[in-house]
Design an enzyme around this catalytic site. Structure first.
Site, PDB file in Angstrom:
ATOM      1  CE  LYS A 224     -39.418 -12.917  36.647  1.00 37.25           C
ATOM      2  NZ  LYS A 224     -38.229 -12.298  37.270  1.00 37.25           N
TER       3      LYS A 224
ATOM      4  CG  ASP B 209     -41.009  -9.431  34.709  1.00 40.93           C
ATOM      5  OD1 ASP B 209     -40.238  -8.985  33.836  1.00 40.93           O
ATOM      6  OD2 ASP B 209     -40.676  -9.619  35.889  1.00 40.93           O
TER       7      ASP B 209
HETATM    8  O1  C5P Z   1     -42.912  -2.691  34.044  1.00 41.33           O
HETATM    9  P1  C5P Z   1     -42.970  -2.726  35.524  1.00 41.33           P
HETATM   10  O2  C5P Z   1     -44.130  -1.964  36.079  1.00 41.33           O
HETATM   11  O3  C5P Z   1     -42.926  -4.118  36.078  1.00 41.33           O
HETATM   12  O4  C5P Z   1     -41.638  -2.012  36.052  1.00 41.33           O
HETATM   13  C1  C5P Z   1     -41.484  -1.566  37.369  1.00 41.33           C
HETATM   14  C2  C5P Z   1     -40.354  -0.525  37.425  1.00 41.33           C
HETATM   15  O5  C5P Z   1     -39.091  -1.146  37.139  1.00 41.33           O
HETATM   16  C3  C5P Z   1     -40.490   0.577  36.409  1.00 41.33           C
HETATM   17  O6  C5P Z   1     -41.242   1.633  36.888  1.00 41.33           O
HETATM   18  C4  C5P Z   1     -39.039   0.997  36.185  1.00 41.33           C
HETATM   19  O7  C5P Z   1     -38.609   1.828  37.231  1.00 41.33           O
HETATM   20  C5  C5P Z   1     -38.283  -0.309  36.327  1.00 41.33           C
HETATM   21  N1  C5P Z   1     -38.005  -0.989  35.047  1.00 41.33           N
HETATM   22  C6  C5P Z   1     -37.021  -0.473  34.199  1.00 41.33           C
HETATM   23  N2  C5P Z   1     -36.734  -1.134  33.024  1.00 41.33           N
HETATM   24  C7  C5P Z   1     -37.384  -2.274  32.678  1.00 41.33           C
HETATM   25  C8  C5P Z   1     -38.373  -2.820  33.545  1.00 41.33           C
HETATM   26  C9  C5P Z   1     -38.652  -2.146  34.718  1.00 41.33           C
HETATM   27  O8  C5P Z   1     -36.409   0.564  34.484  1.00 41.33           O
HETATM   28  N3  C5P Z   1     -37.063  -2.911  31.563  1.00 41.33           N
END
Ligand code: C5P
Length: 329
Positions: free
Chosen positions: A13, A137
């Site tokens: 994406k 995601d």
């Molecule tokens: O959800 P995911 O593990 O992909 O997110 C990785 C990091 O990105 C999280 O630990 C956080 O620090 C940050 N993040 C965030 N807000 C979001 C998505 C991700 O702060 N909406």
């Protein structure tokens, strides 16, 4: 029972728009984003054989510390009480750490395919809950195409597909950490990332979504693409800023960072423009063979779902979404 197997494409994406709002009580940031599937894809082979003792195996040439496919499969098999031996073979074609969602797409592929092979019906709500627990995601890849994402990105509203066939994807060997990019935004000059603080930018995002929603084949939406990470990520990595400039000078409208980077993409008018931009970018990079630049196209939700249906056809019943198993009793 014989082993059942499929090989699916897990599409990457880009984000056509990405606004980061305030930091929430749960530590995540509130997002407004438009996800768009593109034709670049990993290949994931999945073999399933029922067995009393569940065992998961992963065969992948690229070293991946915490493979999201295994996390997703484990969570799904526990939730849906699927028992068996599962062998994954993952062929990475999507650059890792580029903001292209490769690992998330692979994980979603496992969630879409495993219930079909195992003969279990798993509701979209359950798949969605597991997907969101694996990564912000991942839920998007349960739908594909063009999707407005709110919350962490997991609250989703499908949009009509914009047309863009001439896209150049550029993945330089630059590591851009997602948590660091969020932290840099928190510390930025407008550290309070709120609706009221950047009203103008919100209006721009709304206009992007409105133009995509009314679509009518127009191209006006291209003027409203934006990514809030660009300021902080391009400031930290001047080579990315130079690449974006090169895309723009080659005629890209727009040229944007994907997610928190480090991949960039440019939308061009003709295949010829894409090829010229590609050659300029490859020739201009400090070491040949280090940077990837590939022509890709947007993938609509119809094509995204049809690719799964095609791969799963021998094991499927009807053309439903999420795909439905013919072994389901
Ligand atoms: O959800 P995911 O593990 O992909 O997110 C990785 C990091 O990105 C999280 O630990 C956080 O620090 C940050 N993040 C965030 N807000 C979001 C998505 C991700 O702060 N909406």
């Amino acid at each position: 029972m014989e082993t059942r197997s499929v090989r699916v494409r897990a599409f990457a994406k880009v984000n056509l728009g990405l606004r980061v709002l305030h930091k929430r009580a749960d530590g995540y940031h509130e997002l407004r984003t438009v996800f768009q599937s593109i034709s670049l894809a990993d290949r994931l082979s999945i073999e399933f054989r029922p067995a009393r003792n569940t065992r998961l195996e992963m065969d992948c040439a690229a070293p991946i510390a915490d493979n999201l496919v295994l996390r997703a499969a484990k969570a799904l098999m526990e939730a849906a009480r699927i028992h068996g031996v599962v062998r994954f073979r993952l062929e990475k074609r999507i650059p890792m750490g580029g903001g292209l969602g490769g690992g998330s797409s692979d994980a979603a592929a496992a969630l879409l395919v495993l219930p079909v092979l195992a003969g279990k019906e798993v509701s979209f709500a359950t798949l969605h809950r597991i997907a969101a627990s694996v990564g912000s995601d991942v839920p998007f890849f349960l739908i594909g195409g063009t999707v407005l994402g709110l919350g962490r990105g997991e609250e989703m509203y499908p949009l009509p597909a914009p047309v863009a066939r001439n896209v150049l994807l550029v993945a330089p060997p630059v590591h851009s950490s997602t948590p660091e990019a969020y932290r840099a935004l928190d510390r930025g000059p407008e550290s309070a990332l709120t609706f009221t603080g950047r009203l103008h930018e919100n209006i721009k995002f709304q206009e992007l979504v409105r133009r995509l929603a009314v679509s009518e084949g127009g191209e006006g939406w291209k003027l409203y693409c934006q990514n809030d990470f660009e300021d902080v990520v391009l400031a930290r990595h001047p080579e990315l800023r130079a690449l974006r400039k090169r895309l723009l000078h080659s005629g890209a409208e727009p040229a944007l960072l994907s997610g928190s980077g480090s991949a960039l993409f440019g939308i061009f008018h003709t295949p010829n423009e894409v090829q010229q931009a590609r050659e300029r970018i490859l020739a201009g990079w400090r070491a040949a063979g280090e940077i990837r630049a590939e022509a890709v196209g947007f993938v609509s939700r119809e094509r995204y779902q049809a690719a799964y249906w095609r791969a799963l056809a021998p094991h499927m019943d009807g053309r439903l979404w999420p795909p439905r198993s013919r072994y389901d009793r």
